[in-house]
Design a protein around this motif. Structure first.
Motif, PDB file in Angstrom:
ATOM      1  N   LEU A   1      34.656  46.548  29.608  1.00 37.46           N
ATOM      2  CA  LEU A   1      35.491  47.441  30.411  1.00 37.46           C
ATOM      3  C   LEU A   1      36.506  48.244  29.582  1.00 37.46           C
ATOM      4  N   LEU A   2      37.018  47.648  28.533  1.00 39.95           N
ATOM      5  CA  LEU A   2      38.039  48.326  27.726  1.00 39.95           C
ATOM      6  C   LEU A   2      37.474  49.533  26.986  1.00 39.95           C
ATOM      7  N   THR A   3      36.221  49.416  26.534  1.00 42.09           N
ATOM      8  CA  THR A   3      35.669  50.440  25.637  1.00 42.09           C
ATOM      9  C   THR A   3      34.657  51.367  26.300  1.00 42.09           C
ATOM     10  N   SER A   4      34.083  50.952  27.436  1.00 40.88           N
ATOM     11  CA  SER A   4      32.994  51.758  28.014  1.00 40.88           C
ATOM     12  C   SER A   4      33.532  53.043  28.637  1.00 40.88           C
ATOM     13  N   THR A   5      32.630  53.904  29.031  1.00 40.31           N
ATOM     14  CA  THR A   5      33.069  55.161  29.641  1.00 40.31           C
ATOM     15  C   THR A   5      32.053  55.610  30.697  1.00 40.31           C
ATOM     16  N   GLY A   6      32.328  56.752  31.351  1.00 44.40           N
ATOM     17  CA  GLY A   6      31.377  57.367  32.289  1.00 44.40           C
ATOM     18  C   GLY A   6      30.961  56.423  33.408  1.00 44.40           C
ATOM     19  N   GLN A   7      29.679  56.539  33.784  1.00 41.23           N
ATOM     20  CA  GLN A   7      29.170  55.796  34.933  1.00 41.23           C
ATOM     21  C   GLN A   7      29.248  54.284  34.714  1.00 41.23           C
ATOM     22  N   LYS A   8      28.976  53.888  33.463  1.00 39.26           N
ATOM     23  CA  LYS A   8      28.984  52.442  33.168  1.00 39.26           C
ATOM     24  C   LYS A   8      30.379  51.865  33.459  1.00 39.26           C
ATOM     25  N   TRP A   9      31.405  52.569  32.982  1.00 42.21           N
ATOM     26  CA  TRP A   9      32.763  52.086  33.216  1.00 42.21           C
ATOM     27  C   TRP A   9      33.080  52.053  34.717  1.00 42.21           C
ATOM     28  N   HIS A  10      32.704  53.148  35.452  1.00 38.92           N
ATOM     29  CA  HIS A  10      32.983  53.223  36.895  1.00 38.92           C
ATOM     30  C   HIS A  10      32.359  52.042  37.632  1.00 38.92           C
ATOM     31  N   THR A  11      31.083  51.779  37.349  1.00 42.62           N
ATOM     32  CA  THR A  11      30.357  50.720  38.060  1.00 42.62           C
ATOM     33  C   THR A  11      30.980  49.364  37.779  1.00 42.62           C
ATOM     34  N   ARG A  12      31.294  49.122  36.489  1.00 42.01           N
ATOM     35  CA  ARG A  12      31.853  47.813  36.126  1.00 42.01           C
ATOM     36  C   ARG A  12      33.259  47.644  36.714  1.00 42.01           C
ATOM     37  N   ARG A  13      34.045  48.695  36.670  1.00 40.34           N
ATOM     38  CA  ARG A  13      35.427  48.587  37.178  1.00 40.34           C
ATOM     39  C   ARG A  13      35.376  48.226  38.669  1.00 40.34           C
ATOM     40  N   LYS A  14      34.410  48.845  39.381  1.00 39.77           N
ATOM     41  CA  LYS A  14      34.265  48.579  40.811  1.00 39.77           C
ATOM     42  C   LYS A  14      33.816  47.134  41.057  1.00 39.77           C
ATOM     43  N   LEU A  15      32.947  46.647  40.198  1.00 37.28           N
ATOM     44  CA  LEU A  15      32.437  45.279  40.349  1.00 37.28           C
ATOM     45  C   LEU A  15      33.530  44.248  40.078  1.00 37.28           C
ATOM     46  N   ILE A  16      34.361  44.544  39.063  1.00 37.25           N
ATOM     47  CA  ILE A  16      35.324  43.532  38.597  1.00 37.25           C
ATOM     48  C   ILE A  16      36.656  43.581  39.355  1.00 37.25           C
ATOM     49  N   THR A  17      37.045  44.781  39.839  1.00 39.37           N
ATOM     50  CA  THR A  17      38.365  44.921  40.489  1.00 39.37           C
ATOM     51  C   THR A  17      38.637  43.857  41.564  1.00 39.37           C
ATOM     52  N   PRO A  18      37.688  43.569  42.486  1.00 38.06           N
ATOM     53  CA  PRO A  18      38.022  42.574  43.522  1.00 38.06           C
ATOM     54  C   PRO A  18      38.353  41.202  42.956  1.00 38.06           C
ATOM     55  N   THR A  19      37.907  40.908  41.747  1.00 43.12           N
ATOM     56  CA  THR A  19      38.191  39.567  41.202  1.00 43.12           C
ATOM     57  C   THR A  19      39.634  39.465  40.699  1.00 43.12           C
ATOM     58  N   PHE A  20      40.375  40.564  40.773  1.00 40.71           N
ATOM     59  CA  PHE A  20      41.808  40.516  40.438  1.00 40.71           C
ATOM     60  C   PHE A  20      42.666  40.786  41.676  1.00 40.71           C
ATOM     61  N   HIS A  21      42.069  40.562  42.844  1.00 37.66           N
ATOM     62  CA  HIS A  21      42.766  40.715  44.121  1.00 37.66           C
ATOM     63  C   HIS A  21      43.836  39.632  44.248  1.00 37.66           C
ATOM     64  N   PHE A  22      44.946  39.963  44.950  1.00 35.58           N
ATOM     65  CA  PHE A  22      46.051  38.989  44.963  1.00 35.58           C
ATOM     66  C   PHE A  22      45.671  37.646  45.571  1.00 35.58           C
ATOM     67  N   ARG A  23      44.677  37.671  46.494  1.00 35.75           N
ATOM     68  CA  ARG A  23      44.310  36.384  47.104  1.00 35.75           C
ATOM     69  C   ARG A  23      43.656  35.455  46.075  1.00 35.75           C
ATOM     70  N   ILE A  24      42.936  36.063  45.148  1.00 35.90           N
ATOM     71  CA  ILE A  24      42.348  35.271  44.055  1.00 35.90           C
ATOM     72  C   ILE A  24      43.462  34.830  43.111  1.00 35.90           C
ATOM     73  N   LEU A  25      44.354  35.773  42.815  1.00 35.54           N
ATOM     74  CA  LEU A  25      45.413  35.464  41.845  1.00 35.54           C
ATOM     75  C   LEU A  25      46.293  34.313  42.350  1.00 35.54           C
ATOM     76  N   ASP A  26      46.558  34.301  43.655  1.00 33.30           N
ATOM     77  CA  ASP A  26      47.392  33.228  44.209  1.00 33.30           C
ATOM     78  C   ASP A  26      46.778  31.850  43.928  1.00 33.30           C
ATOM     79  N   GLN A  27      45.443  31.807  43.931  1.00 33.10           N
ATOM     80  CA  GLN A  27      44.799  30.516  43.663  1.00 33.10           C
ATOM     81  C   GLN A  27      44.976  30.072  42.218  1.00 33.10           C
TER      82      GLN A  27
END
Ligand code: HEM
Length: 485
Positions: A101-127
């Protein structure tokens, strides 16, 4: 001839931007070598003073960095959806963290960011708070057994490594129970070697780099780090399979403690149909590194600043007392929200000691900025958070450690891009909330039990940015048990 003309025109456009005089072939690297002994942090500090909010640095005769530090210019760059490609130097990280995620760009970055973002949701973080608590307890116990001056950075790093492994990766590695971690020392070797390479244009060539002592150290470190991350993935995979064979699929996810939302590595393993093993590995390498080295550096400097400013330490103790009274109970999500002063201390420490002191983009299109300058496509634009945090026009008396700069009334009117330790815009830090929660809970646990003192009056760690901003000789403190008042 066409190529040379084109290059000459481009170089002339670059040189409309002010900067230090350039030498033959190596550009500004001569000065970096002879005057600064490759201490890029010092060179950038001096050049920022001399040239101000925009200047260019030639690294050899065809790579250029344009350093920006005016908030208005940062806004133009960072808020844009167009300029999201990382600087060319990030490619040298590919053998380590692939195109994560840190180094990728374009479509690859967009797709991965979308996949990973929910795993940093506050409900997960609270756990994760329970994991932060448990690991910082171990850290506190280790700090309290020290009878002499201790390098807190070394101990804190093992703690943050345990935390990222147990939270995001779902795997315990118990680094704190071992004196040394081969993974941690390899991260150190890799970041130092990468930094050395970035300032030596002759090491850009892979063949020359691999044959050099810097390249050999780097490659050896990579082997160890990849061995470690492969093991983390395998452990988690085995654990998932073990549980799945004894439970139904959804029950297994619940049993993994993830409820409806799925934590980072599980999310990647769940998406295993669309992700190859190589894709999972590069994200795990990225998050293992970004997820512990940054917070370890930040926490060490926070502890230093607290020790150096007894009135700040007193106020922190007071806040802990207001929240917990005399109880030694565990921290809750609500407690973290109530730690307003602690949050200001963390922010102020990141102003003076941003864990990621520099980050950079590669321009595919010309970028007009303020002052009538146009940074030509093909340049690397670099943001120096370290210099920005010490700019007296933004931060009066910048060396003074004053958490109240971040009180709402004192922040009113400050440009939102004047303070960007987590970057900003679409490519900001995905781990920002995780990091803030982890840092708050660790600082709180330490302050509740430990009194922090400098090893001697006036002690100040000597810092240098080598990918991550760290103290060259560690952060040294004296720790004693805090006696309840
Ligand atoms: C004090 C702690 C931290 C600081 C100061 C920090 C700072 C930053 C900065 C400045 C960037 C932008 C880098 C660039 O543009 O090249 C970034 C990106 C990133 N950070 Fe952090 N970070 C911290 C903690 C974390 C943690 C705990 C994680 C993971 C759990 C994390 C994961 C990432 C990732 C994956 C990116 C790339 C995001 C993208 O490009 O979409 N960081 N961080």
């Amino acid at each position: 001839a066409h190529f040379f003309n084109k290059h000459r025109k481009w170089a002339m456009a670059v040189d409309l931007i002010p900067g230090p005089p350039t030498g033959f072939l190596l550009g500004n690297i001569w000065e970096m070598m002879w005057k600064y002994n490759f201490n890029q942090t010092q060179a950038f500090a001096d050049w920022t003073k001399q040239y101000g909010g925009i200047f260019r640095v030639w690294v050899g005769n065809n790579r250029v960095l344009v350093l920006l530090s005016k908030p208005e210019d940062l806004e133009i760059l960072l808020s844009s959806n167009k300029h999201i490609e990382k600087a060319d130097i990030y490619k040298q990280l590919n053998s380590w963290i692939g195109e994560g995620l840190l180094t990728s760009t374009g479509q690859k970055w967009h797709t991965r960011r979308k996949l990973i973002t929910p795993t940093f949701h506050f409900r997960i973080l609270d756990q994760f708070i329970e994991v932060f608590n448990r690991n910082s307890d171990i850290l506190v116990q280790k700090l309290l057994t020290q009878t002499d001056t201790v390098n807190v950075h070394a101990l804190v790093t093992l703690c943050t490594l345990d935390i990222i492994c147990e939270t995001a990766m779902g795997t315990k590695v118990d680094a704190q129970k071992n004196a040394d971690s081969a993974y941690v020392s390899s991260v150190h070797d890799a970041t130092v070697s990468f930094h050395q390479r970035s300032m030596r244009p002759w090491l850009m060539n892979d063949l020359l780099f691999n044959a050099s002592s810097v390249g050999k150290t780097y490659n050896k470190a990579l082997e160890e780090m990849h061995r470690h991350t492969r093991e983390v993935i395998e452990n988690r995979r085995r654990e998932r399979e073990r549980r799945r064979s004894s439970l139904s699929m959804s029950a297994a996810d619940k049993d993994l403690g993830m409820k409806k939302r799925v934590a980072f590595l599980d999310q990647l393993l769940k998406a295993n149909d669309s992700l190859l093993d190589k894709d999972i590995q590069e994200e795990v390498d990225t998050f293992m590194f970004e997820g512990h080295d940054t917070t370890a550096a930040a926490l060490s400097f926070i502890l230093y600043n607290v020790a150096a400013n007894p009135e700040v330490q007193d106020q922190l103790v007071q806040e802990m007392h207001d929240i917990f009274g005399d109880s030694s109970r565990r921290i809750t999500a609500q407690d973290l929200q109530n730690m307003r002063y602690t949050e200001r201390v963390i922010k102020e420490s990141l102003r003076l000691y941003p864990s990621v002191p520099l980050f950079a983009r590669y321009l595919k299109e010309d970028l007009p900025v303020t002052g009538g300058y146009v940074i030509p496509a093909g340049a690397n634009v670099t943001i120096s958070c370290l210099q920005m945090g010490r700019d007296p026009t933004q931060w009066p008396d910048p060396e003074k450690f004053d958490p109240d700069r971040f009180l709402p009334e004192n922040s009113a009117g400050r440009h939102p891009y004047a303070y960007v330790p987590f970057s900003a815009g679409p490519r900001n830090c995905i781990g920002q909330k995780f990091a803030m929660m982890e840092m708050k809970s660790t600082v709180s646990q330490i302050i509740r039990s430990c009194k922090l003192d400098l090893p001697y009056p006036g002690y100040k760690p000597e810092v240098e940015g080598k990918v991550i901003l760290k103290a060259n000789k560690g952060v040294l403190l004296n720790i004693s048990r805090r006696l309840s008042s």
